[in-house]
Design a protein around this motif. Structure first.
Motif, short mmCIF file in Angstrom:
data_model
loop_
_atom_site.label_atom_id
_atom_site.label_comp_id
_atom_site.label_asym_id
_atom_site.label_seq_id
_atom_site.Cartn_x
_atom_site.Cartn_y
_atom_site.Cartn_z
N ARG A 51 0.80 -1.23 0.00
CA ARG A 51 0.00 0.00 0.00
C ARG A 51 0.84 1.28 0.00
NH1 ARG A 51 -5.21 -0.09 3.78
NH2 ARG A 51 -5.65 1.68 2.43
N GLU A 54 -1.80 2.95 -3.93
CA GLU A 54 -3.14 2.35 -3.86
C GLU A 54 -3.62 2.00 -5.27
OE1 GLU A 54 -4.67 1.46 -1.27
OE2 GLU A 54 -3.74 2.58 0.37
N THR A 59 -8.52 -6.13 -6.30
CA THR A 59 -8.37 -6.55 -4.90
C THR A 59 -7.03 -7.25 -4.71
OG1 THR A 59 -10.76 -6.88 -4.73
CG2 THR A 59 -9.39 -7.91 -3.04
N ARG A 68 -6.97 -3.71 2.12
CA ARG A 68 -7.63 -2.42 2.40
C ARG A 68 -8.30 -2.41 3.77
NH1 ARG A 68 -10.76 -2.18 -3.29
NH2 ARG A 68 -11.09 -4.32 -2.59
#
Length: 373
Positions: A51, A54, A59, A68
């Motif tokens: 991360r 992003e 997914t 997330r």
């Protein structure tokens, strides 16, 4: 362990995705190497896993949990991260750099000190002489090893490595690669490793993901990719020497002829008969300390007819450098054969002779492996 489902990244102001609908799985304990030309999306993919970047859509799962749902800082604390620039803090000692994440976890001082020393030893650095040095006092190779130690400090199950050996010279790079492979055999981390070098990818990866223009064009084992390139891009990226590259996938121990006998120098005249009696391909000459000093093969004796004892000794001792370990890559064994102008190498397990390997053995083995695919 890590799964990407239809992951896309489009940077602000751009219309062409940096990564486009990427789906792949990386199993627990695997080293997956992302490889491809500059700008193909491999580093972007790596940074989306922890991360730092992003994704626009899609997914990413770690242990079946959507990343997330995790706090980004806590997520990164559980993932080791190694970059080409190393990123050591210049005003902190080696020990302080390695201890950053354990301190964030609130580890006791003594536990941190013990872990720092363990890791320095693990990456081949002397704790006594290294822990209190500053990064500026280390060589490039030493700094890179400290960077790896820092990434492993809190024993993360996952490590992300972005061109970790790209900033060091070829000799140091090869050494660090070998040390990393040794560590991975012991630790069995789940690793994503970015490189632009297909040779490094073949050497380091259990699986290889080849990227081009943000797309995953092939995903598989090194052997699958070398023997069955998915398209012309993969074929060109690998290069014309695919068969030679396959030599990096296998080790001498996988094809060594294990029928051997041993003699002292004084017993050499009886070597031919001893090989015949024992059904051996080679006879190793042991020195006074019991260590191999050379060897003679049944084929060599047959090719030379009746050989006088002194000539036989010369033939045997002329092979004193023609030895490899069982763990030696076939690529390196072939290189030594060419350097010494020989078709035979003695194979050792440390200092114990276990057999021979021939040029013909290597050629037939690679041909068979290509046929299996």
């Amino acid at each position: 362990m890590i799964e990407l489902r239809e992951v896309t990244k489009i940077y602000k102001g751009q219309t062409v995705p940096a990564v486009n609908k990427l789906s792949l799985k990386i199993l627990k304990g695997e080293t997956c190497v992302f490889v491809g030309p500059s700008g193909c999306g491999k580093s972007t993919t790596l940074r989306m896993i922890n991360r730092l970047i992003e994704p626009t859509s899609g997914t990413i799962l770690i242990d079946n949990k959507d990343i997330r749902e995790s706090n980004p800082d806590k997520l990164r604390m559980g993932i080791g991260y190694v970059i080409q620039q190393i990123g050591l803090l210049p005003h902190r000692t080696v020990a302080e750099n390695i201890a950053i994440v354990p301190r964030l976890y609130g580890w006791p001082r003594e536990k941190i000190k013990k872990r720092v020393d363990e890791l320095l030893e693990l990456v081949g650095l002397d704790p006594e002489t290294t822990r209190n040095k500053f990064p500026s006092q280390l060589s490039g190779g030493q700094m890179q090893r400290v960077g790896v130690a820092r990434a492993m400090a809190a024993d993360p199950p996952i490590m992300l490595m972005d061109e970790p050996f790209g900033a060091v010279d070829p000799i140091v790079r090869n050494y660090l690669q070998d040390e990393f492979l040794r560590l991975q055999r012991e630790l069995k981390k789940t690793i994503c490793f970015v490189t632009h070098d297909i040779n490094e990818a073949i050497k380091m990866g259990d699986k290889i993901a080849i990227f081009n223009r943000g797309e995953l064009v092939q995903y598989g084992t090194p052997q699958e990719i070398l023997t069955r390139p998915a398209n012309d891009f993969v074929r060109d990226f690998i290069g014309y020497d695919r068969a030679v590259k396959m030599l990096s996938l296998f080790r001498v121990e996988q094809l060594v002829r294990r029928r051997v006998c041993t003699v002292s120098e004084n017993e050499l005249p009886g070597a031919a008969q001893k090989m015949k009696d024992q059904g051996a391909d080679a006879c190793f000459v042991l020195d006074a300390a019991g260590k191999p000093a050379g060897f003679v093969t049944a084929q060599t004796i047959a090719n030379n007819g009746s050989v006088a004892p002194e000539m036989l000794k010369q033939l045997a001792l002329s092979n004193k450098e023609a030895f490899v370990q069982g763990m030696t890559l076939l690529r390196d064994a072939l290189s030594l054969m060419l350097e010494l102008d020989t078709e035979y190498l003695g194979v050792l397990d440390r200092e114990v002779p276990v057999g021979v390997v021939t040029l013909g053995d290597i050629r037939q083995y690679i041909s068979r492996k290509e046929g299996e695919q």
